[in-house]
Write an enzyme that holds these catalytic residues in place. Structure first.
Site, short mmCIF file in Angstrom:
data_model
loop_
_atom_site.label_atom_id
_atom_site.label_comp_id
_atom_site.label_asym_id
_atom_site.label_seq_id
_atom_site.Cartn_x
_atom_site.Cartn_y
_atom_site.Cartn_z
CG HIS A 31 -92.77 -27.07 10.43
ND1 HIS A 31 -93.85 -27.48 9.68
CD2 HIS A 31 -92.20 -28.21 10.88
CE1 HIS A 31 -93.91 -28.80 9.68
NE2 HIS A 31 -92.93 -29.27 10.40
CD GLU A 79 -98.38 -34.45 17.18
OE1 GLU A 79 -99.20 -35.10 16.49
OE2 GLU A 79 -97.18 -34.31 16.87
C1 LIG Z 1 -98.63 -33.67 13.46
C2 LIG Z 1 -97.15 -33.71 13.33
N1 LIG Z 1 -96.41 -34.21 14.35
C3 LIG Z 1 -95.08 -34.28 14.27
C4 LIG Z 1 -94.42 -33.85 13.15
C5 LIG Z 1 -92.90 -33.94 13.05
N2 LIG Z 1 -92.50 -34.97 12.09
C6 LIG Z 1 -92.25 -34.67 10.82
S1 LIG Z 1 -91.93 -36.02 9.89
C7 LIG Z 1 -92.12 -37.06 11.21
C8 LIG Z 1 -91.95 -38.53 11.02
C9 LIG Z 1 -92.90 -39.06 9.98
O1 LIG Z 1 -92.65 -40.40 9.72
P1 LIG Z 1 -93.38 -41.18 8.56
O2 LIG Z 1 -94.82 -40.78 8.53
O3 LIG Z 1 -93.09 -42.60 8.72
O4 LIG Z 1 -92.75 -40.62 7.22
P2 LIG Z 1 -91.24 -40.68 6.75
O5 LIG Z 1 -90.57 -39.44 7.29
O6 LIG Z 1 -90.66 -41.93 7.27
O7 LIG Z 1 -91.28 -40.62 5.27
C10 LIG Z 1 -92.42 -36.32 12.36
C11 LIG Z 1 -92.63 -36.90 13.68
C12 LIG Z 1 -95.21 -33.30 12.12
N3 LIG Z 1 -94.67 -32.80 11.01
N4 LIG Z 1 -96.55 -33.27 12.23
#
Ligand SMILES: Cc1ncc(C[n+]2csc(CCOP(=O)(O)OP(=O)(O)O)c2C)c(N)n1
Ligand SMILES: Cc1ncc(C[n+]2csc(CCOP(=O)(O)OP(=O)(O)O)c2C)c(N)n1
Ligand SMILES: [Mg+2]
Ligand SMILES: [Mg+2]
Lengths: 331, 338, 331, 338
Positions: free
Chosen positions: A129, A60
């Site tokens: 959240h 972000e």
């Molecule tokens: C700073 C932030 N930005 C966006 C999100 C929304 N979000 C939650 S999980 C996720 C994807 C994360 O992907 P990854 O790190 O590959 O983990 P996975 O879910 O695949 O285990 C996003 C964009 C968040 N929780 N925190």
């Protein structure tokens, strides 16, 4: 007039502005290939391509900063935060770059950009959240802050925001995206800085000015319904623009009712709610028959459990209680 | 004020004939010396209480800004830190306007609103002067993003201290630049210290370009001894960024001869260390090169005299300039709606 | 009693607590080998070594997070922000980890830690380095917020903060570090949550409650001096604890004077100032003879130029003007 | 509820005799299957509206949590993301308490206050469940910092998605861990997607361990096909961290069989791709290994039946548990002064 969901109204605004101005682009997580985490940007990648609908990694601060830099070059970025909770990691970019660079460069650079996304609690997303960020961002000189609660306002204000040459913080809500309402077929813009009366006084009973915005609106309107049979006549004012505030609209109502309750999503300490309250006591001191009251989140981190969350959130019942209190009808 | 602020706009590498080489070197030397003398004048004014706040001098690192300004093409951008005077001077900003900014005067580069840490001169290619460490890195990537969006062929050069390599915004900006192949060159001015903290207490690695592969950035790394060499090697990175969408991370090993800012006595460095670097001062090396190429002592003195006169004039200009209008504190906080 | 500078009083507090409790450590930029950017931690590295006085790279989110993790393990970190302006890049760590983890883990973990450093404008540091962060951090449920203005308060409150099991945000000021005052030789603690009357009513003239904290204190006291000859009798209350607020101390004064002016460093929109104002209009509605007024920063990004900065800052003259206004002595 | 939550505390690598190997494998298989069944039960409950908010399932990645729990020594810690149920089950948390947390009940792991994304069980070594991407990385480094401070010999294992590798907090935490040689192993669960975004749109590099040298982290990288291999290789990294203060970055290539969360239809992946990974399911591989080692079908069925009964009981327990007390919304926001 079409009946649109808020998400559709927002999408229409973005779509029209992208069609109108080649410099407008959208950037954020999942805005493109996924069609938007909450489907606000659905179909835009297909229509405008990857150049103008830009999926980002989870970064972000990085993409907020990229938006700022791009805006300095004359582009008009729309930066989507998947939710504003995630803007916390971009706080410095908004505070120290977006809100300052026009002033700090003595006007050499402008920052025509919008940061937008859902804000406030949705449903059982627990504490990290479920936060309302207007309390923070409204404090910054150098930005405008908007919060929308109807499809009509969403479209008209987002279009204005995209055309505005200042950085705009634009608040939406997950739980309101599917709300429907009428939206004119022809183009319209709504000026930033103007509140809107969402329920006028009927003139019968004790008048109460109810000030609200965003997710607070439905609570305020429901409370006003409950209050009417008790002879409490609510004028519900949707601020829409949180910075600048429409003092005149607020004061005009207060001068009529002499009683004010604020109903909104957000923590009680400080922020937009306290600011409005302070302005009223200062600018309408002689018109107040009762203290200004605020119905908002309880002063705690949001718990996950549904029953606890409901208790923390503002409710029509709590608002009604406050209406009674300012009318000295407290039981 | 008459002064030599002409910026070399011929961006082709210096030709091999002795004549042009000498001209070029004289130009680079002059620019470096202008920065040195500007900073010295600023330091004096600070001591006299005419400048306040933070004042971070560029003395010792001048070759970098001068090499950069020399290789840039029109429309290219420099984005840098609070240690920004050198770039302003090198890019052709009026030294009077620069000094007036330090004095907080209406005639300053940004009307006295920014001070030392926030020099901006869009039309000269100086896209700022940022004071939150690392925070400008994504912004600079945004400039490069716009260049790609507009296909305008411009390159953004983003300068940062080695101290800025360990903060999140930097990592995010660099990853995005690598991911989207933005036309940008990140240049680390590794002057070995972030305030009083040596690199060894900032990072477990000495070679900061070891981070480049993880973001798919091209990289280069060298000691800034020679302004021409610096120009050549930076120009290469810039050319790759411009022509092949290959963003790069270049680490320049350099040294600031003064403290971090005027309030820093610099006790964390040994005199030997400072002396060692001072003995390799790129400014003196250029001076020697000019001597070797046959420039006379008189000619050298004349250059310096001209510059000293320029900086005296700049200081006088700043001193005599009016304060900003009181009402201007409200200016530019927002653009008023039309 | 020794006469100490605020920086010395803070240092004494840290030193005593480090000597008393092996779990206490200091972490931040330049706190060790450089002896502190503003010399608060001078000599501590020498005394306690690198294990307990930890210099960090420039990575506020990183070392704030490390502090949080260490606190979860039972250590008691003191995290120094060189200035609170740089805490903007650690905003998420404070909001979403420090302020939430005790609640979110149902009490499994506690976070006994202090984030401290200078806050607010100093002198000609321009906009990114001249910000007052209490407006933001006071909004968080889950933290306590303290602001100190005298050596006595600095020492007594910092010792309490270090011993408190909650995350504490502790505000100091560059321009006050050299201020001197008496500090008892024996150990003392000042409870968090208690305001302090820094100038009592004399009982002659029109009473005005002046509420202040941090850098506002000297402005408020100077203004009170100016006001006295005009028959304006100021009670200057230093809040010291901004979250929780000492409502009782404030209300007790307001009930006596019926007039309130807040004098503080910080932006006007929302924040601590608006919160205090709102509470007064709500909790002392019938006691107010005039609106609550606030004298703080003008609502702009701080300019560098000295003359502009002075105009933006609160001043004794502006405060006096507000005292006159609440006393209806406006000329 | 009677169930097999016994955690293996013998942390020595499995011996080579067939007997112990089989026991060990059966244990690991059972634990993996327990996670799978827990997640399936949670998905059903979500569909029935008994769970709300976000629910991120761990199906497909179970071998990682199980291998981790198996190699940990007492006092070691796991710090992970919102995709945390698998670790809770593997670490021996009561499945009823886990399910009750998802239901938002008073009997939940954290009293219903956290939900799916915030499982914490300090005494089991589960140091949480964090929902802001990357934000837990410095916190985990802080746990390791405390271990070093206290010289307690514990290791922190910090898990993160590949999506978390591009955010600032992660870079800062990893640099600090490398700089201070903290006893920590960062484990990337690279399941190829961050929500709908494939790695190719997150990062310019495929191999995320290419970032390890820049922070002086040891590294390892492999596909999670086999739970035992995963255990062995993770255990190596953990041993280095424990005994040599050598922090590491380990990238595990894995796959989540379901969508990102319950609301994600997962349209961004082809059926072929999902099928390909499902065909390599480490759970099934272990099952096959057990068969190869002579376990009977009846024994396998008995294991599954026991687990299904456990999860039914967990769901019933969650269902029947009371809501949190209304007053508990005020609990633990602050510790009251004594
Ligand atoms: C700073 C932030 N930005 C966006 C999100 C929304 N979000 C939650 S999980 C996720 C994807 C994360 O992907 P990854 O790190 O590959 O983990 P996975 O879910 O695949 O285990 C996003 C964009 C968040 N929780 N925190
Ligand atoms: C986020 C942040 N933290 C701390 C500071 C204070 N600060 C200003 S400059 C500086 C040192 C920077 O060192 P380096 O990046 O090496 O650049 P140099 O000053 O050596 O040119 C620090 C700590 C800041 N401006 N921003
Ligand atoms: Mg440096
Ligand atoms: Mg992933």
């Amino acid at each position: 007039m079409a009946t649109l969901q808020i998400r559709e109204a927002l999408r229409a605004a973005i779509d029209e502005e992208m069609a109108r101005d080649e410099r407008v682009f959208v950037m954020g997580e999942e805005v493109g290939h996924y069609d938007g985490a909450y489907k606000v940007t659905e179909g835009l990648l297909k229509k405008y391509g990857e150049r103008r609908v830009v999926d980002t990694p989870i970064a972000e601060a990085g993409f907020a900063g990229i938006g700022i830099g791009a805006a300095m070059c004359g582009l008009r970025p729309i930066i989507e935060f998947m939710t504003f909770n995630f803007s916390a990691v971009a706080f410095d970019q908004i505070l120290n770059n977006a809100a300052k660079l026009h002033q700090l460069t003595a006007g050499q650079f402008t920052l025509p950009m919008v940061f937008r996304g859902p804000n406030g609690a949705a449903h059982m997303l627990s504490s990290t959240h479920s936060q309302a960020f207007e309390s923070f961002y409204c404090g910054f000189p150098g930005v405008k802050v908007v919060s929308v609660a109807t499809p009509y306002d969403a479209k008209g204000l987002l279009k204005t925001a995209i055309r505005d040459d200042n950085p705009i913080i634009f608040f939406e809500s997950e739980i309101m995206y599917a709300n429907r309402g009428e939206v004119p077929d022809e183009e319209y813009l709504i000026p930033i800085g103007k509140a809107d009366i969402k329920r006028p006084l009927t003139g019968t009973g004790i008048g109460v000015t109810v000030i609200t915005w965003g997710q607070g609106l439905s609570v305020a309107l429901a409370a006003a319904e409950l209050a009417a049979p008790e002879g409490l006549d609510c004028e519900v004012i949707d601020l829409r623009s949180l910075r600048p505030l429409d003092d005149e609209a607020v004061l005009a109502s207060v001068r009529k009712t002499n009683r004010v309750v604020l109903v909104y999503h957000g923590w009680p300490y400080g922020g937009t709610g306290a600011e409005v309250s302070d302005r009223i006591q200062r600018l309408a001191f002689d018109h107040l028959d009762a203290p200004v009251l605020r119905v908002c989140y309880e002063d705690v981190n949001m718990p996950y459990a549904e029953n606890l969350e409901q208790l923390v959130l503002p409710s029509p019942a709590k608002a009604l209680e406050a209406f009674r209190e300012v009318a000295y009808r407290k039981v | 004020m008459s002064r030599d602020t002409a910026r070399k706009t011929d961006t082709s590498p210096p030709s091999s004939g002795a004549g042009p080489d000498l001209d070029h070197l004289r130009h680079l030397y002059t620019q470096m010396l202008r920065i040195r003398r500007f900073e010295e004048a600023a330091a004096r004014a600070y001591t006299q209480g005419k400048i306040s706040g933070f004042l971070h001098l560029y003395i010792g690192q001048e070759a970098i800004a001068v090499a950069t300004a020399d290789l840039m093409e029109p429309g290219d951008r420099v984005v840098t830190t609070y240690r920004d005077h050198g770039f302003a001077i090198a890019l052709g900003c009026d030294s009077g306007a620069c000094m007036a900014e330090l004095f907080g005067k209406a005639t300053g580069l940004v009307g006295g609103v920014g001070g030392s840490m926030h020099f901006f001169a869009k039309d000269k290619g100086l896209w700022g002067g940022y004071a939150i460490v690392g925070s400008h890195v994504p912004v600079a990537a945004g400039h490069a993003f716009a260049s790609k969006y507009n296909q305008d062929g411009r390159v953004t050069l983003c300068f940062l201290g080695e101290g800025a390599m360990h903060i999140g915004a930097t990592a995010e900006g660099m990853n995005l630049a690598g991911l989207w192949r933005l036309p940008i060159v990140f240049v680390i001015e590794n002057n070995m210290y972030a305030m009083g903290t040596p690199l060894s207490r900032q990072s477990p690695v000495d070679d900061l370009t070891s981070r480049a592969p993880g973001w798919a950035l091209a990289s280069d790394r060298f000691v800034v001894n020679d302004v021409l060499e610096t120009r050549t090697r930076l120009a290469e990175a810039v050319a790759h960024a411009r022509n092949e969408n290959r963003p790069a991370l270049v680490e320049l090993l350099t040294y600031r001869f003064r403290g971090h800012s005027m309030s820093d006595p610099g006790k964390y460095r040994t005199k030997d260390e400072v002396d060692e670097w001072r003995s390799r001062d790129p400014l003196h090396r250029s001076e020697q090169q000019l001597r070797d190429a046959g420039i006379t002592e008189d000619a050298l003195t004349a250059i310096d005299d001209g510059i000293i006169a320029e900086m005296d004039a700049a200081t006088a200009f700043a001193d005599e300039s009016p304060l900003p209008e009181p009402a201007h504190r409200f200016r530019h906080n927002l653009i008023e709606d039309v």
